[in-house]
Design a protein around this motif. Structure first.
Motif, PDB file in Angstrom:
ATOM      1  N   LEU A  52       0.867  -1.174   0.000  1.00 34.24           N
ATOM      2  CA  LEU A  52       0.000   0.000   0.000  1.00 34.24           C
ATOM      3  C   LEU A  52       0.906   1.227   0.000  1.00 34.24           C
ATOM      4  N   ASP A  53       1.188   1.738  -1.186  1.00 34.74           N
ATOM      5  CA  ASP A  53       2.070   2.894  -1.344  1.00 34.74           C
ATOM      6  C   ASP A  53       1.209   4.132  -1.511  1.00 34.74           C
ATOM      7  N   GLN A  54       1.090   4.892  -0.427  1.00 31.68           N
ATOM      8  CA  GLN A  54       0.281   6.107  -0.450  1.00 31.68           C
ATOM      9  C   GLN A  54       1.090   7.344  -0.824  1.00 31.68           C
ATOM     10  N   ASP A  55       2.373   7.135  -1.094  1.00 31.48           N
ATOM     11  CA  ASP A  55       3.228   8.268  -1.443  1.00 31.48           C
ATOM     12  C   ASP A  55       3.525   8.300  -2.945  1.00 31.48           C
ATOM     13  N   GLU A  56       3.700   7.121  -3.549  1.00 29.38           N
ATOM     14  CA  GLU A  56       3.976   7.015  -4.986  1.00 29.38           C
ATOM     15  C   GLU A  56       5.146   7.905  -5.407  1.00 29.38           C
ATOM     16  N   THR A  80      -5.042  -0.456  -2.707  1.00 28.62           N
ATOM     17  CA  THR A  80      -5.376   0.955  -2.899  1.00 28.62           C
ATOM     18  C   THR A  80      -5.755   1.647  -1.596  1.00 28.62           C
ATOM     19  N   ASP A  81      -6.159   0.873  -0.586  1.00 29.67           N
ATOM     20  CA  ASP A  81      -6.527   1.457   0.705  1.00 29.67           C
ATOM     21  C   ASP A  81      -6.387   0.397   1.794  1.00 29.67           C
ATOM     22  N   TYR A  82      -6.593   0.825   3.039  1.00 26.96           N
ATOM     23  CA  TYR A  82      -6.459  -0.075   4.178  1.00 26.96           C
ATOM     24  C   TYR A  82      -7.504  -1.182   4.146  1.00 26.96           C
ATOM     25  N   PRO A 102       1.580   8.720   3.059  1.00 27.14           N
ATOM     26  CA  PRO A 102       1.802   9.897   2.203  1.00 27.14           C
ATOM     27  C   PRO A 102       2.815  10.846   2.849  1.00 27.14           C
TER      28      PRO A 102
END
Length: 267
Positions: A52-56, A80-82, A102
């Motif tokens: 889960l990469d929220q920073d990309e 895409t999410d928790y 993020p």
């Protein structure tokens, strides 16, 4: 010697005519070998992992690549999410999840520190411990690389570490359970065939009533026992060589040392 050879010949005939004995002698060791090689192996690698990469960002990509290159984590799912992470963990599709928040790269650039999260399924303690220790090692290595890069950008050098531990593992440097389990199987095969099957052959003579016939012949006890034992010694050594060949050629277990010494000690 002629009397011993006669008993020896008779025992080989019994073995060749007994389908159950042939199954025990040839099939069972091979089955045990593959059980020890695959089912009993306790090496934990390629753990199914969700990302889960929220920073990309480039920094998060490099961290995920470090986990993937280690060989312990297979980033097979990109969540895409928790909620999706929770569903994957609950269903058993993945055993771990790497969560990068993020702002990860921004906080690293500010040198303010950034947190990442590793979620581990603890239902299998062996897998969980391996995943935890591996994740800690990967992050520690990444921290060292980032610290060195930051100091280099600032025109400074990384301080010399007072104690530098140089470790080396002897005899099984890769720490693979195959290199421990499969050689031990040769000892099990030797013990099983030479002791158990020899005992079975004596019992078979008793059950069929032929032991009394052998006793009243000119055979001496030593000649009778040698004739009974030698065929199983020959078979045990042959099966041990078969197991050794499969171990080296199929399972890639390294063989270092004297082959003739191993054969002598097996005998």
């Amino acid at each position: 010697m002629k009397r011993t050879a006669a008993v020896l010949r008779k025992e080989f005939y019994h073995i060749l005519r007994d389908a159950r004995a042939l199954y025990i002698i040839f099939i069972l060791p091979v089955v045990m070998l593959f059980l020890f090689g695959y089912a009993v192996a306790n090496d934990v690698k390629h753990i199914p992992t969700a990302l889960l990469d929220q920073d990309e960002s480039v920094a998060s990509f490099h961290l995920a690549e470090a986990f993937s290159r280690s060989g312990y984590f297979d980033l097979t799912w990109k969540a895409t999410d928790y909620q999706q992470v929770e569903e994957l963990m609950d269903s058993g599709v993945v055993r771990c999840a790497l969560v990068i928040p993020p702002g990860f790269a921004v906080q690293l650039a500010r040198q303010s520190g950034s947190e990442v999260q590793i979620l581990i399924d603890g239902t299998n303690p062996t897998t969980a411990q391996t995943a935890l220790f591996s994740a800690e090692s990967i992050v520690a290595h990444s921290n060292a690389e980032l610290t060195a890069a930051m100091l280099q950008r600032q025109g400074q050098q990384l301080a010399l570490i007072p104690i530098d531990l140089q470790s080396r593992v002897w005899y099984n440097p890769s720490l693979e359970s195959l290199n421990f389990n499969i050689p031990g199987l040769i000892g099990i095969v030797l013990q099983f065939i030479t002791i158990n099957l020899t005992a079975f052959s004596i019992v078979r003579e008793r059950e069929k009533g032929t032991m009394e016939t052998l006793i009243v012949t000119p055979l001496k006890p030593l000649e009778l026992m040698l004739g009974k034992i030698i065929p199983y010694i020959v078979l045990a050594l042959a099966i041990s060589l078969l197991v050794l060949a499969i171990a080296v050629l199929w399972f890639q277990v390294p063989f270092n040392g004297s082959f003739w010494l191993l054969l002598f000690l097996s005998f």
